[in-house]
Write a protein that holds these residues in place. Structure first.
Motif, PDB file in Angstrom:
ATOM      1  N   SER A   8       0.901  -1.313  -0.068  1.00  0.00           N
ATOM      2  CA  SER A   8       0.030   0.037   0.137  1.00  0.00           C
ATOM      3  C   SER A   8       1.016   1.334  -0.273  1.00  0.00           C
ATOM      4  O   SER A   8       2.043   1.162   0.174  1.00  0.00           O
ATOM      5  CB  SER A   8      -0.512  -0.281   1.458  1.00  0.00           C
ATOM      6  N   LYS A  15       3.372   1.453  -7.022  1.00  0.00           N
ATOM      7  CA  LYS A  15       2.664   0.216  -6.544  1.00  0.00           C
ATOM      8  C   LYS A  15       2.618  -0.601  -7.934  1.00  0.00           C
ATOM      9  O   LYS A  15       3.013  -2.072  -7.985  1.00  0.00           O
ATOM     10  CB  LYS A  15       1.423   0.417  -6.060  1.00  0.00           C
ATOM     11  N   ASP A  86      -4.202  -5.570  -8.655  1.00  0.00           N
ATOM     12  CA  ASP A  86      -3.820  -3.823  -8.911  1.00  0.00           C
ATOM     13  C   ASP A  86      -5.032  -3.305  -8.548  1.00  0.00           C
ATOM     14  O   ASP A  86      -6.065  -3.752  -9.020  1.00  0.00           O
ATOM     15  CB  ASP A  86      -3.066  -3.845  -9.979  1.00  0.00           C
ATOM     16  N   PHE A 113      -2.343  -4.676  -4.394  1.00  0.00           N
ATOM     17  CA  PHE A 113      -1.471  -3.452  -4.764  1.00  0.00           C
ATOM     18  C   PHE A 113      -2.722  -2.339  -4.465  1.00  0.00           C
ATOM     19  O   PHE A 113      -3.702  -2.397  -5.385  1.00  0.00           O
ATOM     20  CB  PHE A 113      -0.692  -3.295  -5.919  1.00  0.00           C
ATOM     21  N   LEU A 140       5.225   0.791   0.564  1.00  0.00           N
ATOM     22  CA  LEU A 140       6.463   0.988  -0.288  1.00  0.00           C
ATOM     23  C   LEU A 140       7.429   2.029   0.010  1.00  0.00           C
ATOM     24  O   LEU A 140       7.281   2.705   0.723  1.00  0.00           O
ATOM     25  CB  LEU A 140       5.704   1.543  -1.899  1.00  0.00           C
TER      26      LEU A 140
END
Ligand SMILES: Nc1ncnc2c1ncn2[C@@H]1O[C@H](COP(=O)(O)OP(=O)(O)O)[C@@H](O)[C@H]1O
Ligand SMILES: Cc1cn([C@H]2C[C@H](O)[C@@H](COP(=O)(O)O)O2)c(=O)[nH]c1=O
Length: 216
Positions: A8, A15, A86, A113, A140
């Protein structure tokens, strides 16, 4: 042990790039992935990164059962070694439960993600469920930055560069939009709370009210 991992961060922190890298590294070793996405800016059935990479993906529909979709694929002779999801903030909470079941009942890793919070700094329902269910939540490492240089932790929606706080939770869009268009900007909490974007900060700095008074 197979895992449900939630990667996240804010918008524009890398991402989708990481999702594509995970896909590349695993498929390069002969593993087979199932890639899901929803509402990617590049269009339906695409997973795209701002670095220019893009791959095909399954566009998730509103009421689609992701567990059943994967079981169907496997029972038709398909192979799935890992799942990538995603834009996972756009998935329904029940679809996150289905992804958790893929991990637990089928023994397949799921890498999700997404952004955690919306333009009002409220959790997306899908992201909330991911935080509740994930084995790991990974933030991240590439920091997106606020205009002030601090780490950006929040997503602002902008119209003509000014932050707005009314509107639908889901409006697909991008950072660095042209003037007048709906766009997004990542900010630190302080500036998100003060609704101060790069454009409004620049305007305030140029305002005659704050110009130094001439001594002459
Ligand atoms: N021209 C560029 N040169 C180098 N890196 C870039 C460039 N444009 C974007 N990036 C990198 O790509 C990141 C955005 O990646 P992306 O995967 O699209 O983000 P996300 O999916 O988190 O919104 C930026 O934070 C930046 O690090
Ligand atoms: C904050 C916020 C974002 N969105 C949309 C805008 C983009 O289409 C995606 C995020 O994509 P990214 O790859 O992480 O940049 O989400 C939204 O619909 N509502 C919001 O509040």
């Amino acid at each position: 042990m197979p895992e449900l991992v939630f990667f996240s961060g804010t918008m524009d922190c890398g991402k989708s790039t990481l999702a594509l890298q995970i896909e590349h590294n695993r498929s390069a070793r002969g593993l087979a992935g199932m890639i899901f996405t929803r509402n990617d800016r590049a269009g339906a059935g695409k997973l795209s990164s701002r670095l220019g990479l893009v791959t095909d993906a399954v566009e998730v529909a509103d009421a689609q059962d992701l567990y059943v979709y994967i079981v169907d694929h496997l029972s038709q002779g398909g192979r799935i070694d890992y799942v990538i999801a995603d834009e996972a903030q756009f998935l329904a909470p029940v679809q996150i439960d289905q992804l958790a079941r893929v991990v637990d009942d089928l023994g397949v890793d799921v890498f999700a993600f997404g952004i955690t919070t919306d333009f009002r700094s409220k959790l997306f329902p899908g992201s909330q469920r991911l935080v509740e269910l994930a084995d790991r939540v990974e933030v991240l490492q590439v920091e997106a930055l606020c205009w002030c240089g601090a780490r950006a932790t929040h997503n602002a929606r902008t119209v003509g560069g000014e932050m707005v706080v009314e509107g639908a939770q889901v409006v697909v869009g991008d950072v660095n939009q042209a003037a007048g268009e709906v766009g997004y900007e990542v900010l630190c909490r302080r500036h998100h709370r003060r609704r101060m974007t790069a454009a409004t900060a620049r305007a305030a700095a140029l305002s005659p009210d704050v110009l130094p008074v001439s001594s002459s």
